[in-house]
Write a protein that holds these residues in place. Structure first.
Motif, PDB file in Angstrom:
ATOM      1  N   LEU A   6       0.838  -1.266   0.076  1.00  0.00           N
ATOM      2  CA  LEU A   6       0.112  -0.121   0.202  1.00  0.00           C
ATOM      3  C   LEU A   6       0.789   1.375  -0.099  1.00  0.00           C
ATOM      4  O   LEU A   6       1.102   1.882   0.983  1.00  0.00           O
ATOM      5  CB  LEU A   6      -0.884   0.044   1.485  1.00  0.00           C
ATOM      6  CG  LEU A   6      -1.750  -1.251   1.545  1.00  0.00           C
ATOM      7  CD1 LEU A   6      -2.613  -0.767   2.701  1.00  0.00           C
ATOM      8  CD2 LEU A   6      -2.693  -1.371   0.476  1.00  0.00           C
ATOM      9  N   PRO A   7       1.356   1.483  -1.169  1.00  0.00           N
ATOM     10  CA  PRO A   7       2.552   2.767  -1.219  1.00  0.00           C
ATOM     11  C   PRO A   7       1.784   4.181  -0.886  1.00  0.00           C
ATOM     12  O   PRO A   7       0.927   4.457  -1.538  1.00  0.00           O
ATOM     13  CB  PRO A   7       2.980   2.789  -2.612  1.00  0.00           C
ATOM     14  CG  PRO A   7       1.889   2.164  -3.425  1.00  0.00           C
ATOM     15  CD  PRO A   7       0.984   1.225  -2.440  1.00  0.00           C
ATOM     16  N   PHE A   8       1.837   4.433   0.258  1.00  0.00           N
ATOM     17  CA  PHE A   8       1.552   5.702   0.833  1.00  0.00           C
ATOM     18  C   PHE A   8       2.354   6.357   1.947  1.00  0.00           C
ATOM     19  O   PHE A   8       2.934   5.568   2.477  1.00  0.00           O
ATOM     20  CB  PHE A   8      -0.067   5.893   1.215  1.00  0.00           C
ATOM     21  CG  PHE A   8      -0.363   5.215   2.650  1.00  0.00           C
ATOM     22  CD1 PHE A   8       0.000   5.809   3.850  1.00  0.00           C
ATOM     23  CD2 PHE A   8      -1.023   4.010   2.630  1.00  0.00           C
ATOM     24  CE1 PHE A   8      -0.310   5.173   4.992  1.00  0.00           C
ATOM     25  CE2 PHE A   8      -1.268   3.331   3.872  1.00  0.00           C
ATOM     26  CZ  PHE A   8      -1.065   3.887   5.058  1.00  0.00           C
ATOM     27  N   GLU A   9       2.586   7.677   1.837  1.00  0.00           N
ATOM     28  CA  GLU A   9       3.707   8.319   2.753  1.00  0.00           C
ATOM     29  C   GLU A   9       3.191   9.954   2.756  1.00  0.00           C
ATOM     30  O   GLU A   9       2.802  10.257   1.939  1.00  0.00           O
ATOM     31  CB  GLU A   9       4.944   8.399   1.664  1.00  0.00           C
ATOM     32  CG  GLU A   9       6.191   8.993   2.297  1.00  0.00           C
ATOM     33  CD  GLU A   9       7.414   9.280   1.472  1.00  0.00           C
ATOM     34  OE1 GLU A   9       8.298   9.810   2.095  1.00  0.00           O
ATOM     35  OE2 GLU A   9       7.381   8.279   0.516  1.00  0.00           O
ATOM     36  N   PRO A  10       3.160  10.352   3.836  1.00  0.00           N
ATOM     37  CA  PRO A  10       3.832   9.331   5.186  1.00  0.00           C
ATOM     38  C   PRO A  10       2.923   8.343   5.327  1.00  0.00           C
ATOM     39  O   PRO A  10       1.870   8.175   5.105  1.00  0.00           O
ATOM     40  CB  PRO A  10       3.644  10.650   6.360  1.00  0.00           C
ATOM     41  CG  PRO A  10       2.744  11.635   6.064  1.00  0.00           C
ATOM     42  CD  PRO A  10       2.852  11.564   4.331  1.00  0.00           C
ATOM     43  N   ARG A  11       3.478   7.410   6.404  1.00  0.00           N
ATOM     44  CA  ARG A  11       2.834   6.147   6.846  1.00  0.00           C
ATOM     45  C   ARG A  11       1.647   6.825   8.131  1.00  0.00           C
ATOM     46  O   ARG A  11       1.691   6.201   9.162  1.00  0.00           O
ATOM     47  CB  ARG A  11       3.598   5.321   7.543  1.00  0.00           C
ATOM     48  CG  ARG A  11       4.557   4.749   6.515  1.00  0.00           C
ATOM     49  CD  ARG A  11       4.124   3.798   5.450  1.00  0.00           C
ATOM     50  NE  ARG A  11       5.093   2.989   4.838  1.00  0.00           N
ATOM     51  CZ  ARG A  11       5.832   2.045   4.821  1.00  0.00           C
ATOM     52  NH1 ARG A  11       5.449   1.538   6.200  1.00  0.00           N
ATOM     53  NH2 ARG A  11       6.515   1.429   4.036  1.00  0.00           N
ATOM     54  N   VAL A  12       0.891   7.674   7.728  1.00  0.00           N
ATOM     55  CA  VAL A  12      -0.289   8.237   8.335  1.00  0.00           C
ATOM     56  C   VAL A  12      -1.456   8.126   7.816  1.00  0.00           C
ATOM     57  O   VAL A  12      -1.510   8.662   6.798  1.00  0.00           O
ATOM     58  CB  VAL A  12       0.045   9.697   9.013  1.00  0.00           C
ATOM     59  CG1 VAL A  12      -1.190  10.049   9.783  1.00  0.00           C
ATOM     60  CG2 VAL A  12       1.212   9.753   9.912  1.00  0.00           C
ATOM     61  N   ALA A  13      -2.389   7.381   8.293  1.00  0.00           N
ATOM     62  CA  ALA A  13      -3.930   7.446   7.649  1.00  0.00           C
ATOM     63  C   ALA A  13      -4.996   8.259   8.537  1.00  0.00           C
ATOM     64  O   ALA A  13      -4.900   8.402   9.799  1.00  0.00           O
ATOM     65  CB  ALA A  13      -4.286   5.917   7.243  1.00  0.00           C
ATOM     66  N   LEU A  14      -5.930   8.681   7.764  1.00  0.00           N
ATOM     67  CA  LEU A  14      -7.071   9.093   8.408  1.00  0.00           C
ATOM     68  C   LEU A  14      -8.027   8.054   8.573  1.00  0.00           C
ATOM     69  O   LEU A  14      -8.449   7.347   7.215  1.00  0.00           O
ATOM     70  CB  LEU A  14      -7.564  10.247   7.767  1.00  0.00           C
ATOM     71  CG  LEU A  14      -6.515  11.386   7.186  1.00  0.00           C
ATOM     72  CD1 LEU A  14      -7.369  12.415   6.468  1.00  0.00           C
ATOM     73  CD2 LEU A  14      -5.927  11.930   8.546  1.00  0.00           C
ATOM     74  N   ALA A  15      -8.731   7.583   9.745  1.00  0.00           N
ATOM     75  CA  ALA A  15      -9.492   6.626  10.011  1.00  0.00           C
ATOM     76  C   ALA A  15     -10.942   7.153   9.563  1.00  0.00           C
ATOM     77  O   ALA A  15     -11.466   8.116  10.165  1.00  0.00           O
ATOM     78  CB  ALA A  15      -9.355   5.811  11.140  1.00  0.00           C
ATOM     79  N   SER A  16     -11.836   6.201   9.133  1.00  0.00           N
ATOM     80  CA  SER A  16     -13.115   6.688   8.717  1.00  0.00           C
ATOM     81  C   SER A  16     -14.011   6.818  10.099  1.00  0.00           C
ATOM     82  O   SER A  16     -13.948   5.996  11.151  1.00  0.00           O
ATOM     83  CB  SER A  16     -13.766   5.524   7.952  1.00  0.00           C
ATOM     84  OG  SER A  16     -13.875   4.178   8.505  1.00  0.00           O
ATOM     85  N   ALA A  36      -6.466   8.324   3.207  1.00  0.00           N
ATOM     86  CA  ALA A  36      -7.693   8.623   3.998  1.00  0.00           C
ATOM     87  C   ALA A  36      -8.450   7.533   3.675  1.00  0.00           C
ATOM     88  O   ALA A  36      -8.913   7.216   2.380  1.00  0.00           O
ATOM     89  CB  ALA A  36      -8.154   9.854   3.507  1.00  0.00           C
ATOM     90  N   PHE A  37      -9.273   6.971   4.656  1.00  0.00           N
ATOM     91  CA  PHE A  37     -10.285   5.879   4.706  1.00  0.00           C
ATOM     92  C   PHE A  37     -11.656   6.770   4.841  1.00  0.00           C
ATOM     93  O   PHE A  37     -12.239   7.213   5.763  1.00  0.00           O
ATOM     94  CB  PHE A  37     -10.084   4.827   5.733  1.00  0.00           C
ATOM     95  CG  PHE A  37      -8.967   4.099   5.622  1.00  0.00           C
ATOM     96  CD1 PHE A  37      -9.077   2.876   4.696  1.00  0.00           C
ATOM     97  CD2 PHE A  37      -7.719   4.134   6.259  1.00  0.00           C
ATOM     98  CE1 PHE A  37      -7.843   1.902   4.692  1.00  0.00           C
ATOM     99  CE2 PHE A  37      -6.866   3.474   6.098  1.00  0.00           C
ATOM    100  CZ  PHE A  37      -6.578   2.195   5.340  1.00  0.00           C
ATOM    101  N   LEU A  38     -12.308   6.696   3.661  1.00  0.00           N
ATOM    102  CA  LEU A  38     -13.802   7.332   3.520  1.00  0.00           C
ATOM    103  C   LEU A  38     -14.711   6.209   4.176  1.00  0.00           C
ATOM    104  O   LEU A  38     -14.571   5.254   3.926  1.00  0.00           O
ATOM    105  CB  LEU A  38     -14.028   7.852   2.114  1.00  0.00           C
ATOM    106  CG  LEU A  38     -12.925   8.688   1.364  1.00  0.00           C
ATOM    107  CD1 LEU A  38     -13.508   9.070   0.091  1.00  0.00           C
ATOM    108  CD2 LEU A  38     -12.503   9.888   2.202  1.00  0.00           C
ATOM    109  N   GLY A  39     -15.799   6.994   4.561  1.00  0.00           N
ATOM    110  CA  GLY A  39     -16.994   6.076   4.779  1.00  0.00           C
ATOM    111  C   GLY A  39     -17.183   6.129   6.436  1.00  0.00           C
ATOM    112  O   GLY A  39     -16.862   7.020   7.022  1.00  0.00           O
ATOM    113  N   GLY A  40     -17.764   4.973   6.837  1.00  0.00           N
ATOM    114  CA  GLY A  40     -18.143   3.625   6.081  1.00  0.00           C
ATOM    115  C   GLY A  40     -19.480   3.962   5.392  1.00  0.00           C
ATOM    116  O   GLY A  40     -20.262   4.609   5.613  1.00  0.00           O
ATOM    117  N   ILE A  41     -19.363   3.151   4.243  1.00  0.00           N
ATOM    118  CA  ILE A  41     -20.338   3.231   3.079  1.00  0.00           C
ATOM    119  C   ILE A  41     -21.419   1.826   3.319  1.00  0.00           C
ATOM    120  O   ILE A  41     -20.767   0.890   3.187  1.00  0.00           O
ATOM    121  CB  ILE A  41     -20.080   3.430   1.850  1.00  0.00           C
ATOM    122  CG1 ILE A  41     -18.935   4.590   1.761  1.00  0.00           C
ATOM    123  CG2 ILE A  41     -21.401   3.693   0.852  1.00  0.00           C
ATOM    124  CD1 ILE A  41     -19.639   6.033   2.209  1.00  0.00           C
ATOM    125  N   ALA A  42     -22.589   1.995   3.810  1.00  0.00           N
ATOM    126  CA  ALA A  42     -23.451   0.857   3.721  1.00  0.00           C
ATOM    127  C   ALA A  42     -24.022   0.570   2.283  1.00  0.00           C
ATOM    128  O   ALA A  42     -24.362   1.576   1.596  1.00  0.00           O
ATOM    129  CB  ALA A  42     -24.675   1.013   4.658  1.00  0.00           C
TER     130      ALA A  42
END
Length: 256
Positions: A6-16, A36-42
């Motif tokens: 999962l190439p992303f830099e920096p190794r910081v994600a935004l959680a949904s 960035a994790f969008l959602g959650g989507i039903a």
């Protein structure tokens, strides 16, 4: 710590965060995060009905667009010019909706994330969210369906679910074709290390990530990245987390 699928830099994600994590939210945090994790989507009718109940009964925020697939497509398009890897957290009881969103994610260079994390009663009663942790065969089939599209696949899970051996489950999801596991550690942070040891999955550690101390704890356990949940709209927290992640990798002469 694994080589990143999962190439992303920096190794910081935004959680949904349900009903809040959209393209505008991702854009606002892009200065400090690589994903960035969008959602959650039903996606299907059982999960959408559960989401409607959650909104009506407890005033929760949920994404309930008339057409969830158009919504996902539009959100991903809105991030086309943003330097952040998008991901979409989805909830479904059936496979076809997951495949359709996985197709969209693949075409936009995004990650599809299967939600085996939501612990709201309404979602668990339709055998989605956290309920999938107790149904590893069904969860593995969702992973297989998403992976078959060629999309990059993550699974959001949580610790402290009775009867669930999370490292064993993560290994099964690895075999099913997952690329990453996003672990809400709750109050069981060492489980992150056990999951990292049990699989070759890219491990994103979540829960309580706020500062240098929490970043170091998770990365020292073997996480490949960390994600920020509730304070993901706080630029001061994101800046502190980003700085701590960068420093951790710098000290170990590992390229993030």
């Amino acid at each position: 710590m694994t080589e990143s699928p999962l190439p992303f830099e920096p190794r910081v994600a935004l959680a949904s965060l349900s009903g809040q994590s959209d393209a505008a939210w991702a854009r606002a945090g892009a200065e400090h995060a690589g994903c960035a994790f969008l959602g959650g989507i039903a996606l299907d009718e059982p999960t959408r009905a559960a989401a409607r109940e959650m909104v009506a009964d407890r005033d929760r925020e949920e994404f309930l667009p008339a057409d969830p697939y158009r919504f996902v497509r539009d959100q991903l398009r809105a991030l086309a010019d943003v330097p952040i890897r998008p991901a979409v957290n989805v909830r479904s009881t059936t496979l076809v909706p997951i495949e359709e969103v996985a197709d969209l994610c693949r075409d936009h260079g995004a990650i599809v994330e299967i939600n085996a994390h939501c612990r709201q009663d309404e979602m668990c009663e339709v055998n989605a969210g956290e309920a999938l942790l107790g149904q590893p065969g069904k969860l593995a089939k969702q992973v297989e369906a998403a992976a078959a599209t060629g999309a990059t696949v993550s699974v959001k899970v949580r610790t402290e679910v009775p009867g669930v051996d999370l490292p064993d489950l993560a290994a099964r999801l690895d075999r099913a074709g997952a690329d990453a596991v996003h672990v809400d550690a709750m109050d069981s942070e060492p489980v992150v290390g056990a999951v990292a040891d049990a699989t070759d999955l890219f491990v994103v550690a979540n829960n309580g990530v706020r500062d240098a101390a929490t970043v170091r704890e998770y990365l020292d356990y073997g996480a490949d990245a960390v994600s920020v949940g509730r304070p993901s709209d706080d630029p001061d927290v994101l800046a502190a987390v980003r700085a701590a992640v960068d420093e951790w990798f710098r000290q170990r002469e590992v390229s993030p």
